[in-house]
Design a protein around this motif. Structure first.
Motif, PDB file in Angstrom:
ATOM      1  N   GLY A 167       1.141  -0.914  -0.248  1.00 21.84           N
ATOM      2  CA  GLY A 167      -0.034   0.021  -0.061  1.00 21.84           C
ATOM      3  C   GLY A 167       0.865   1.310  -0.201  1.00 21.84           C
ATOM      4  N   GLY A 168       2.254   1.075  -0.143  1.00 18.79           N
ATOM      5  CA  GLY A 168       2.895   2.305  -0.608  1.00 18.79           C
ATOM      6  C   GLY A 168       2.679   2.745  -1.468  1.00 18.79           C
ATOM      7  N   ASP A 169       3.472   3.826  -1.604  1.00 14.20           N
ATOM      8  CA  ASP A 169       4.191   4.465  -3.159  1.00 14.20           C
ATOM      9  C   ASP A 169       5.261   4.335  -3.535  1.00 14.20           C
ATOM     10  OD1 ASP A 169       5.037   5.995  -5.736  1.00 14.20           O
ATOM     11  OD2 ASP A 169       3.775   7.949  -5.067  1.00 14.20           O
ATOM     12  N   PRO A 170       5.752   3.504  -4.061  1.00 12.81           N
ATOM     13  CA  PRO A 170       7.316   3.314  -4.389  1.00 12.81           C
ATOM     14  C   PRO A 170       8.204   4.858  -4.835  1.00 12.81           C
ATOM     15  CG  PRO A 170       6.176   1.818  -5.327  1.00 12.81           C
ATOM     16  CD  PRO A 170       5.119   2.445  -4.772  1.00 12.81           C
ATOM     17  N   GLU A 171       7.485   5.831  -5.038  1.00 11.47           N
ATOM     18  CA  GLU A 171       8.952   6.927  -5.356  1.00 11.47           C
ATOM     19  C   GLU A 171       8.119   7.793  -3.874  1.00 11.47           C
ATOM     20  OE1 GLU A 171       9.687   7.271  -7.806  1.00 11.47           O
ATOM     21  OE2 GLU A 171       9.423   5.502  -8.734  1.00 11.47           O
ATOM     22  N   ARG A 172       7.325   7.061  -2.560  1.00  5.59           N
ATOM     23  CA  ARG A 172       7.689   8.244  -2.085  1.00  5.59           C
ATOM     24  C   ARG A 172       8.193   7.386  -0.246  1.00  5.59           C
ATOM     25  NH1 ARG A 172       2.426  11.535  -1.202  1.00  5.59           N
ATOM     26  NH2 ARG A 172       3.463  12.411   0.312  1.00  5.59           N
ATOM     27  N   VAL A 173       8.355   6.268  -1.057  1.00  7.09           N
ATOM     28  CA  VAL A 173       8.762   5.506   0.865  1.00  7.09           C
ATOM     29  C   VAL A 173      10.424   5.667  -0.265  1.00  7.09           C
ATOM     30  CG1 VAL A 173       8.838   3.224   1.641  1.00  7.09           C
ATOM     31  CG2 VAL A 173       6.646   4.992   1.326  1.00  7.09           C
ATOM     32  N   ARG A 174      11.819   6.053   0.742  1.00  7.50           N
ATOM     33  CA  ARG A 174      13.217   5.797   0.411  1.00  7.50           C
ATOM     34  C   ARG A 174      12.757   4.646   0.943  1.00  7.50           C
ATOM     35  NH1 ARG A 174      16.309  10.272   2.687  1.00  7.50           N
ATOM     36  NH2 ARG A 174      14.497  11.030   4.544  1.00  7.50           N
ATOM     37  N   VAL A 175      13.868   3.763   0.080  1.00  6.13           N
ATOM     38  CA  VAL A 175      15.013   3.395  -0.058  1.00  6.13           C
ATOM     39  C   VAL A 175      16.532   3.573   1.135  1.00  6.13           C
ATOM     40  CG1 VAL A 175      15.769   0.641  -0.557  1.00  6.13           C
ATOM     41  CG2 VAL A 175      13.684   1.413  -0.638  1.00  6.13           C
ATOM     42  N   LEU A 176      16.552   2.664   2.181  1.00  8.42           N
ATOM     43  CA  LEU A 176      18.017   2.938   3.007  1.00  8.42           C
ATOM     44  C   LEU A 176      18.938   2.025   2.648  1.00  8.42           C
ATOM     45  CD1 LEU A 176      19.891   4.884   3.928  1.00  8.42           C
ATOM     46  CD2 LEU A 176      19.093   3.695   6.377  1.00  8.42           C
ATOM     47  N   ALA A 177      19.791   2.364   1.928  1.00  7.03           N
ATOM     48  CA  ALA A 177      20.373   0.517   1.865  1.00  7.03           C
ATOM     49  C   ALA A 177      21.476   0.378   3.104  1.00  7.03           C
ATOM     50  CB  ALA A 177      21.450   0.813   0.322  1.00  7.03           C
ATOM     51  N   VAL A 178      21.800  -0.242   3.394  1.00  2.00           N
ATOM     52  CA  VAL A 178      22.539  -0.466   4.589  1.00  2.00           C
ATOM     53  C   VAL A 178      23.436  -1.285   4.352  1.00  2.00           C
ATOM     54  CG1 VAL A 178      22.102  -1.401   7.063  1.00  2.00           C
ATOM     55  CG2 VAL A 178      20.443  -0.645   6.187  1.00  2.00           C
ATOM     56  N   THR A 179      24.655  -1.249   4.068  1.00  2.00           N
ATOM     57  CA  THR A 179      25.592  -1.751   3.829  1.00  2.00           C
ATOM     58  C   THR A 179      27.064  -2.220   5.130  1.00  2.00           C
ATOM     59  OG1 THR A 179      27.018   0.328   3.383  1.00  2.00           O
ATOM     60  CG2 THR A 179      25.425  -0.342   1.556  1.00  2.00           C
ATOM     61  N   LYS A 180      26.113  -2.175   5.737  1.00  2.00           N
ATOM     62  CA  LYS A 180      26.494  -3.023   7.217  1.00  2.00           C
ATOM     63  C   LYS A 180      27.102  -4.473   6.764  1.00  2.00           C
ATOM     64  CE  LYS A 180      25.064  -4.636  11.119  1.00  2.00           C
ATOM     65  NZ  LYS A 180      23.899  -4.719  12.330  1.00  2.00           N
TER      66      LYS A 180
ATOM     67  N   MET B  79      12.210  -3.237   8.072  1.00  2.00           N
ATOM     68  CA  MET B  79      13.203  -3.740   7.180  1.00  2.00           C
ATOM     69  C   MET B  79      13.059  -5.573   6.398  1.00  2.00           C
ATOM     70  SD  MET B  79      16.306  -3.514  10.692  1.00  2.00           S
ATOM     71  CE  MET B  79      15.165  -4.259  11.465  1.00  2.00           C
ATOM     72  N   THR B  80      13.944  -6.201   6.352  1.00  2.00           N
ATOM     73  CA  THR B  80      13.687  -6.774   5.164  1.00  2.00           C
ATOM     74  C   THR B  80      13.138  -7.905   5.584  1.00  2.00           C
ATOM     75  OG1 THR B  80      16.083  -6.942   4.494  1.00  2.00           O
ATOM     76  CG2 THR B  80      15.093  -8.936   3.957  1.00  2.00           C
ATOM     77  N   ALA B  81      12.622  -7.873   7.123  1.00  2.00           N
ATOM     78  CA  ALA B  81      11.856  -8.622   6.939  1.00  2.00           C
ATOM     79  C   ALA B  81       9.913  -8.599   7.625  1.00  2.00           C
ATOM     80  CB  ALA B  81      12.549  -9.822   8.452  1.00  2.00           C
ATOM     81  N   ASP B  82       9.966  -7.096   8.049  1.00  2.00           N
ATOM     82  CA  ASP B  82       8.507  -6.483   8.186  1.00  2.00           C
ATOM     83  C   ASP B  82       8.311  -5.477   8.190  1.00  2.00           C
ATOM     84  OD1 ASP B  82      10.428  -4.383   9.351  1.00  2.00           O
ATOM     85  OD2 ASP B  82      10.629  -5.428  11.597  1.00  2.00           O
ATOM     86  N   LEU B  83       9.293  -5.349   7.015  1.00  2.00           N
ATOM     87  CA  LEU B  83       9.088  -3.568   5.590  1.00  2.00           C
ATOM     88  C   LEU B  83       6.973  -3.578   5.378  1.00  2.00           C
ATOM     89  CD1 LEU B  83       8.216  -4.037   2.736  1.00  2.00           C
ATOM     90  CD2 LEU B  83      10.744  -5.008   2.623  1.00  2.00           C
ATOM     91  N   GLU B  84       6.740  -4.810   4.771  1.00  2.00           N
ATOM     92  CA  GLU B  84       5.137  -4.558   4.995  1.00  2.00           C
ATOM     93  C   GLU B  84       3.933  -3.973   6.358  1.00  2.00           C
ATOM     94  OE1 GLU B  84       6.780  -7.231   2.003  1.00  2.00           O
ATOM     95  OE2 GLU B  84       6.933  -7.024   3.453  1.00  2.00           O
ATOM     96  N   ALA B  85       4.460  -4.652   7.329  1.00  2.00           N
ATOM     97  CA  ALA B  85       4.281  -4.087   8.070  1.00  2.00           C
ATOM     98  C   ALA B  85       4.128  -2.074   8.252  1.00  2.00           C
ATOM     99  CB  ALA B  85       4.449  -5.189   9.497  1.00  2.00           C
ATOM    100  N   ALA B  86       5.437  -2.519   8.164  1.00  2.00           N
ATOM    101  CA  ALA B  86       6.434  -0.321   8.292  1.00  2.00           C
ATOM    102  C   ALA B  86       4.858  -0.178   7.384  1.00  2.00           C
ATOM    103  CB  ALA B  86       7.553  -0.553   8.422  1.00  2.00           C
ATOM    104  N   VAL B  87       5.658  -0.919   6.745  1.00  2.00           N
ATOM    105  CA  VAL B  87       4.318   0.693   5.213  1.00  2.00           C
ATOM    106  C   VAL B  87       3.215   0.806   5.116  1.00  2.00           C
ATOM    107  CG1 VAL B  87       4.258   0.917   2.536  1.00  2.00           C
ATOM    108  CG2 VAL B  87       6.475  -0.192   3.580  1.00  2.00           C
ATOM    109  N   ALA B  88       2.172  -0.681   5.932  1.00  2.00           N
ATOM    110  CA  ALA B  88       0.852  -0.417   5.876  1.00  2.00           C
ATOM    111  C   ALA B  88       0.518   0.787   7.389  1.00  2.00           C
ATOM    112  CB  ALA B  88       0.809  -1.975   6.333  1.00  2.00           C
ATOM    113  N   ALA B  89       1.367   1.070   8.117  1.00  2.00           N
ATOM    114  CA  ALA B  89       1.211   1.728   8.804  1.00  2.00           C
ATOM    115  C   ALA B  89       2.024   3.388   8.914  1.00  2.00           C
ATOM    116  CB  ALA B  89       2.272   1.674  10.586  1.00  2.00           C
ATOM    117  N   GLY B  90       2.544   3.720   7.988  1.00  2.00           N
ATOM    118  CA  GLY B  90       2.229   4.902   7.010  1.00  2.00           C
ATOM    119  C   GLY B  90       4.177   4.635   7.641  1.00  2.00           C
ATOM    120  N   SER B  91       5.587   4.049   7.014  1.00  2.00           N
ATOM    121  CA  SER B  91       6.640   4.343   6.820  1.00  2.00           C
ATOM    122  C   SER B  91       7.090   4.781   6.180  1.00  2.00           C
ATOM    123  CB  SER B  91       7.827   3.051   6.821  1.00  2.00           C
ATOM    124  OG  SER B  91       8.926   3.870   6.752  1.00  2.00           O
TER     125      SER B  91
END
Length: 226
Positions: A31-44, A195-207
């Protein structure tokens, strides 16, 4: 001393670009807009090759959890915006100040004071802890309004909140919902959650920003001598 692995061969430029496309499809499906939900690449744990691959795929926001790794990889390709994630040792702030664009993980006023001293005007996010577990970085939710008011009094740009959710899906969804409401109450636009495992729930909540490593680069190599 920190030993940094090189990025695995399976995470070359083309593979990272394909994984980013799949990641944006997940954001859209949630339910998120890929143009508005930024992806931060974690290179740790990965080498500079991971930074280069993320930048080649069009990502500008790169995140690191450890000062030594960030210093070793920065500045990166022109236009790279470095995010420091989680707790920062106050004695590392001075060296990191010229490199870090966003400090994600301020949980105590003393950290904010140190950042304001060496990076006046810096962009910061408060890290909120919803686990209550010993040793976890973050300010308890009930303490966030007081910390936010104190940070605003410093020469800092408080832009939002971030959290690392509990592992249980129901607890993660509750934490994301709580963080969104808290950000609304404080008038803060940025919600760095998911993050990788829970991003759907985060996006649904307005990440507004998801912090992703494995979904872009594959399994993280072991980091020795950290």
């Amino acid at each position: 001393m920190t030993t940094i692995s090189t990025c695995p061969p399976s995470s070359g430029n083309d593979e990272v670009a394909a994984r980013l496309a799949a990641l944006r499809a997940r954001i859209s499906s949630a339910g998120g807009d890929p143009e508005r939900v930024r992806v931060l690449a974690v290179t740790k744990g990965f080498g500079p090759e991971a930074v280069a691959a993320a930048r080649a795929a069009g990502l500008t926001d790169i995140g690191e959890n450890y000062a030594a790794e960030l210093e070793a990889k920065a500045p990166g390709p022109p236009g790279t915006q470095w995010h420091f994630l989680g707790a920062v040792q106050r004695n590392k702030v001075r060296a990191l100040a010229p490199l870090v664009e966003v400090w994600q993980g301020v949980a105590r006023f003393a950290e904010g004071e140190r950042i304001a001293r060496f990076a006046p005007g810096a962009r910061v996010l408060i890290q909120v802890d919803y686990t209550g577990l010993p040793g976890r970085n973050g300010c308890a939710a009930e303490g966030v309004p007081t910390l936010a008011a104190a940070l605003v009094g410093l020469d800092l740009r408080l832009e939002g909140l971030m959290t690392v959710a509990p592992p249980e899906p129901s607890a993660a969804a509750a934490a994301f919902g709580s963080l969104g409401r808290l950000a609304d109450e404080l008038g803060l636009p940025e919600r760095s959650m998911g993050m990788t495992a829970d991003l759907e729930a985060a996006v649904a909540a307005g990440s507004t920003m998801v912090r992703v490593g494995r979904a872009l680069f594959g399994e993280r190599p072991a980091v020795q001598n950290q």
